[in-house]
Design a protein around this motif. Structure first.
Motif, PDB file in Angstrom:
ATOM      1  N   GLN A   1      19.681  -4.077  24.158  1.00 46.92           N
ATOM      2  CA  GLN A   1      18.578  -4.978  23.837  1.00 46.92           C
ATOM      3  C   GLN A   1      17.302  -4.207  23.523  1.00 46.92           C
ATOM      4  O   GLN A   1      16.537  -4.590  22.627  1.00 46.92           O
ATOM      5  N   LEU A   2      17.083  -3.098  24.205  1.00 38.56           N
ATOM      6  CA  LEU A   2      15.929  -2.257  23.902  1.00 38.56           C
ATOM      7  C   LEU A   2      16.050  -1.651  22.505  1.00 38.56           C
ATOM      8  O   LEU A   2      15.057  -1.504  21.785  1.00 38.56           O
ATOM      9  N   ILE A   3      17.264  -1.314  22.122  1.00 37.24           N
ATOM     10  CA  ILE A   3      17.497  -0.795  20.768  1.00 37.24           C
ATOM     11  C   ILE A   3      17.145  -1.873  19.744  1.00 37.24           C
ATOM     12  O   ILE A   3      16.476  -1.601  18.745  1.00 37.24           O
ATOM     13  N   SER A   4      17.582  -3.089  19.995  1.00 35.79           N
ATOM     14  CA  SER A   4      17.269  -4.195  19.089  1.00 35.79           C
ATOM     15  C   SER A   4      15.766  -4.425  19.001  1.00 35.79           C
ATOM     16  O   SER A   4      15.194  -4.575  17.910  1.00 35.79           O
ATOM     17  N   MET A   5      15.092  -4.425  20.144  1.00 29.46           N
ATOM     18  CA  MET A   5      13.651  -4.691  20.199  1.00 29.46           C
ATOM     19  C   MET A   5      12.832  -3.595  19.529  1.00 29.46           C
ATOM     20  O   MET A   5      11.739  -3.860  19.025  1.00 29.46           O
ATOM     21  N   ASN A   6      13.352  -2.363  19.511  1.00 30.06           N
ATOM     22  CA  ASN A   6      12.593  -1.231  18.985  1.00 30.06           C
ATOM     23  C   ASN A   6      13.033  -0.790  17.593  1.00 30.06           C
ATOM     24  O   ASN A   6      12.587   0.249  17.096  1.00 30.06           O
ATOM     25  N   ASN A   7      13.894  -1.572  16.955  1.00 33.95           N
ATOM     26  CA  ASN A   7      14.338  -1.283  15.593  1.00 33.95           C
ATOM     27  C   ASN A   7      14.334  -2.582  14.793  1.00 33.95           C
ATOM     28  O   ASN A   7      15.379  -3.157  14.492  1.00 33.95           O
ATOM     29  N   ARG A   8      13.121  -3.014  14.448  1.00 34.08           N
ATOM     30  CA  ARG A   8      12.959  -4.309  13.796  1.00 34.08           C
ATOM     31  C   ARG A   8      12.327  -4.202  12.408  1.00 34.08           C
ATOM     32  O   ARG A   8      11.826  -5.182  11.880  1.00 34.08           O
ATOM     33  N   GLY A   9      12.340  -3.005  11.822  1.00 36.36           N
ATOM     34  CA  GLY A   9      11.861  -2.914  10.454  1.00 36.36           C
ATOM     35  C   GLY A   9      10.980  -1.733  10.142  1.00 36.36           C
ATOM     36  O   GLY A   9      10.902  -1.293   8.990  1.00 36.36           O
ATOM     37  N   GLU A  10      10.313  -1.165  11.133  1.00 37.88           N
ATOM     38  CA  GLU A  10       9.428  -0.029  10.880  1.00 37.88           C
ATOM     39  C   GLU A  10      10.147   1.307  11.057  1.00 37.88           C
ATOM     40  O   GLU A  10       9.598   2.356  10.739  1.00 37.88           O
TER      41      GLU A  10
ATOM     42  N   THR B   1      17.200  -1.187  10.962  1.00 37.23           N
ATOM     43  CA  THR B   1      16.828  -2.482  11.525  1.00 37.23           C
ATOM     44  C   THR B   1      18.077  -3.124  12.119  1.00 37.23           C
ATOM     45  O   THR B   1      19.090  -3.290  11.424  1.00 37.23           O
ATOM     46  N   VAL B   2      18.021  -3.456  13.387  1.00 38.01           N
ATOM     47  CA  VAL B   2      19.170  -4.068  14.054  1.00 38.01           C
ATOM     48  C   VAL B   2      19.262  -5.540  13.666  1.00 38.01           C
ATOM     49  O   VAL B   2      18.294  -6.293  13.775  1.00 38.01           O
TER      50      VAL B   2
ATOM     51  N   ALA C   1      26.303   6.298  16.725  1.00 39.62           N
ATOM     52  CA  ALA C   1      24.952   6.655  17.160  1.00 39.62           C
ATOM     53  C   ALA C   1      25.098   7.347  18.510  1.00 39.62           C
ATOM     54  O   ALA C   1      25.742   6.817  19.425  1.00 39.62           O
ATOM     55  N   PHE C   2      24.521   8.518  18.626  1.00 39.46           N
ATOM     56  CA  PHE C   2      24.664   9.310  19.851  1.00 39.46           C
ATOM     57  C   PHE C   2      23.342   9.394  20.594  1.00 39.46           C
ATOM     58  O   PHE C   2      22.285   9.575  20.000  1.00 39.46           O
ATOM     59  N   SER C   3      23.425   9.270  21.921  1.00 33.20           N
ATOM     60  CA  SER C   3      22.250   9.503  22.764  1.00 33.20           C
ATOM     61  C   SER C   3      22.635  10.455  23.882  1.00 33.20           C
ATOM     62  O   SER C   3      23.772  10.448  24.360  1.00 33.20           O
ATOM     63  N   ASN C   4      21.690  11.283  24.276  1.00 29.92           N
ATOM     64  CA  ASN C   4      21.931  12.242  25.345  1.00 29.92           C
ATOM     65  C   ASN C   4      21.769  11.600  26.711  1.00 29.92           C
ATOM     66  O   ASN C   4      20.942  10.707  26.904  1.00 29.92           O
ATOM     67  N   LYS C   5      22.547  12.075  27.664  1.00 29.68           N
ATOM     68  CA  LYS C   5      22.280  11.736  29.050  1.00 29.68           C
ATOM     69  C   LYS C   5      21.038  12.502  29.491  1.00 29.68           C
ATOM     70  O   LYS C   5      20.687  13.523  28.889  1.00 29.68           O
ATOM     71  N   PRO C   6      20.332  12.019  30.517  1.00 25.36           N
ATOM     72  CA  PRO C   6      19.117  12.707  30.960  1.00 25.36           C
ATOM     73  C   PRO C   6      19.362  14.196  31.230  1.00 25.36           C
ATOM     74  O   PRO C   6      20.323  14.564  31.899  1.00 25.36           O
ATOM     75  N   GLY C   7      18.502  15.023  30.646  1.00 29.34           N
ATOM     76  CA  GLY C   7      18.585  16.466  30.877  1.00 29.34           C
ATOM     77  C   GLY C   7      19.599  17.192  30.013  1.00 29.34           C
ATOM     78  O   GLY C   7      19.769  18.405  30.151  1.00 29.34           O
TER      79      GLY C   7
ATOM     80  N   ILE D   1      24.158   9.224  13.635  1.00 27.12           N
ATOM     81  CA  ILE D   1      22.713   9.142  13.816  1.00 27.12           C
ATOM     82  C   ILE D   1      22.365   9.366  15.286  1.00 27.12           C
ATOM     83  O   ILE D   1      23.264   9.518  16.131  1.00 27.12           O
ATOM     84  N   TYR D   2      21.084   9.380  15.584  1.00 33.49           N
ATOM     85  CA  TYR D   2      20.639   9.716  16.927  1.00 33.49           C
ATOM     86  C   TYR D   2      19.781   8.603  17.515  1.00 33.49           C
ATOM     87  O   TYR D   2      18.958   8.010  16.820  1.00 33.49           O
ATOM     88  N   LEU D   3      20.010   8.322  18.787  1.00 33.60           N
ATOM     89  CA  LEU D   3      19.179   7.360  19.512  1.00 33.60           C
ATOM     90  C   LEU D   3      18.249   8.154  20.412  1.00 33.60           C
ATOM     91  O   LEU D   3      18.697   8.835  21.340  1.00 33.60           O
ATOM     92  N   ASP D   4      16.930   8.071  20.156  1.00 37.68           N
ATOM     93  CA  ASP D   4      15.994   8.883  20.920  1.00 37.68           C
ATOM     94  C   ASP D   4      15.533   8.173  22.192  1.00 37.68           C
ATOM     95  O   ASP D   4      15.946   7.047  22.488  1.00 37.68           O
ATOM     96  N   SER D   5      14.656   8.821  22.939  1.00 39.07           N
ATOM     97  CA  SER D   5      14.214   8.294  24.234  1.00 39.07           C
ATOM     98  C   SER D   5      13.351   7.053  24.114  1.00 39.07           C
ATOM     99  O   SER D   5      13.134   6.346  25.101  1.00 39.07           O
ATOM    100  N   SER D   6      12.847   6.764  22.903  1.00 40.08           N
ATOM    101  CA  SER D   6      12.071   5.540  22.686  1.00 40.08           C
ATOM    102  C   SER D   6      12.944   4.411  22.150  1.00 40.08           C
ATOM    103  O   SER D   6      12.435   3.411  21.656  1.00 40.08           O
ATOM    104  N   HIS D   7      14.259   4.600  22.237  1.00 39.46           N
ATOM    105  CA  HIS D   7      15.251   3.588  21.848  1.00 39.46           C
ATOM    106  C   HIS D   7      15.264   3.333  20.336  1.00 39.46           C
ATOM    107  O   HIS D   7      15.651   2.252  19.889  1.00 39.46           O
ATOM    108  N   GLN D   8      14.860   4.318  19.541  1.00 43.92           N
ATOM    109  CA  GLN D   8      14.857   4.170  18.091  1.00 43.92           C
ATOM    110  C   GLN D   8      16.035   4.922  17.488  1.00 43.92           C
ATOM    111  O   GLN D   8      16.340   6.051  17.856  1.00 43.92           O
ATOM    112  N   LEU D   9      16.699   4.273  16.525  1.00 49.26           N
ATOM    113  CA  LEU D   9      17.814   4.872  15.802  1.00 49.26           C
ATOM    114  C   LEU D   9      17.254   5.716  14.665  1.00 49.26           C
ATOM    115  O   LEU D   9      16.471   5.221  13.847  1.00 49.26           O
TER     116      LEU D   9
END
Length: 332
Positions: A172-181, A185-186, A294-300, A321-329
């Motif tokens: 849901q955070l990914i959806s909220m943080n990828n809305r067009g900018e 866009t999810v 889409a890949f994201s790292n575990k903490p550390g 693609i990469y999912l960063d710590s701000s939940h952006q693809l």
């Protein structure tokens, strides 16, 4: 008519337009086709709710389903909106789950236990009280504030029995943080391929209804079916790289009629009309959907390159693609 397909979109001057098209033998789709629900959302008693939920500062994620809306918060369903009713799980009000699980309470109540029946009735009454708040002018703001507090405590309760909604919350955070900018866009989450669809699963795995984590579109209009992977833990098991590739190739990958693309196109237009995503985003229907990870790292950790190498070993040479710590693809 009963089999009419209703498409809602915004014209260039910002007006809401409803288009009715007759269609027979429709599979379940992520669209609102109910005239009553569309009316209530655009010009009726639900308009205030959807406008509040669409504002990013309210930290809610709205997903369109088959003739209803889900409004999510922290991995849970804060409100489900049907044409003539609301819903959320009354057990959000349940406490002391370590002593009495939800399932055990239900079992006791169904066997006639008076204390369990009383508790369950209390939860249902509390839910109705919340629904009554929504009838007030400006009620969605108060409703949201109270429900968030209830759900925050509920999440803490679940943590005491080692249950977490972290995975759903992340989606849901990914959806909220990828809305067009952002790069992507999810459009949808947890997309399930209907068993009545023309592109239903036809592979050899034991998959009746394959699900895909994220459906998104990039700036060029390319539609993507995305599987999210965190760390290197789930590469070889039944939810690993190979099985996901198989599920795509034997569902959306053989959608020769373009029905999936049409569905996502119409879903995106509805979301744009409700101001849930940037109105400038569009899908190029001439481009076939692509499957990517889409890949994201575990903490550390910093394992992106290792994941790419593992994918190649499994026969996947497509985009990652990469999912960063701000939940952006993001593209890498």
């Amino acid at each position: 008519m009963e089999n009419d397909k209703i498409i809602i979109y915004q014209t260039e001057d910002g007006q809401t337009q409803i288009d009715v098209r007759q269609e027979n033998d429709m599979a379940t789709k992520r669209l609102i086709t109910s005239k009553e629900l569309l009316r209530k959302l655009t010009n009726g008693e639900y308009k205030e709710i959807i406008e509040f939920a669409a504002k990013r500062e309210n930290n809610l994620d709205v997903q369109i389903r088959d003739n209803y809306l889900n409004i999510y918060y922290r991995g849970g369903n804060l409100l489900r909106i049907h044409p003539r009713s609301f819903f959320f799980d009354e057990f959000y009000f349940h406490r002391n789950v370590k002593q009495l699980r939800k399932t055990h309470l239900i079992e006791k109540a169904e066997k006639g236990d008076k204390k369990a029946i009383s508790l369950w009735t209390q939860y249902k009454d509390e839910r109705q009280r919340m629904f009554d708040i929504l009838k007030e002018k400006g009620g969605i703001s108060r409703y949201c504030k109270e429900m968030k507090a209830v759900m925050d405590v509920w999440e803490e309760e679940l943590n005491t029995i080692d249950i977490s909604h972290d995975e759903k919350n992340e989606q849901q955070l990914i959806s909220m943080n990828n809305r067009g900018e952002t790069d992507y866009t999810v459009i949808d989450l947890e997309y399930a391929v209907s068993t009545t669809s023309n592109f239903r699963y036809k592979g050899n795995q034991n998959k009746v209804v394959p699900r895909f984590d994220i459906i998104a579109v990039d700036k060029t209009g390319q539609l993507y079916v995305i599987e999210l992977k965190t760390g290197l833990g789930a590469i070889d098991n039944e939810s690993g790289i190979g099985p996901h590739m198989d599920c795509f190739e034997n569902t959306i990958g053989h959608d020769v009629k373009g029905e999936f693309t049409d569905e996502m196109y119409n879903l995106l237009e509805q979301k744009k009309a409700f101001k849930l995503v940037n109105p400038e985003i569009s899908i190029d229907k001439s481009k076939k959907p692509q499957f990517i990870f889409a890949f994201s790292n575990k903490p550390g950790e910093d394992k992106y390159k290792e994941f790419v190498a593992a994918c190649k070993e499994k026969g996947y040479n497509g985009k990652i693609i990469y999912l960063d710590s701000s939940h952006q693809l993001k593209d890498v």
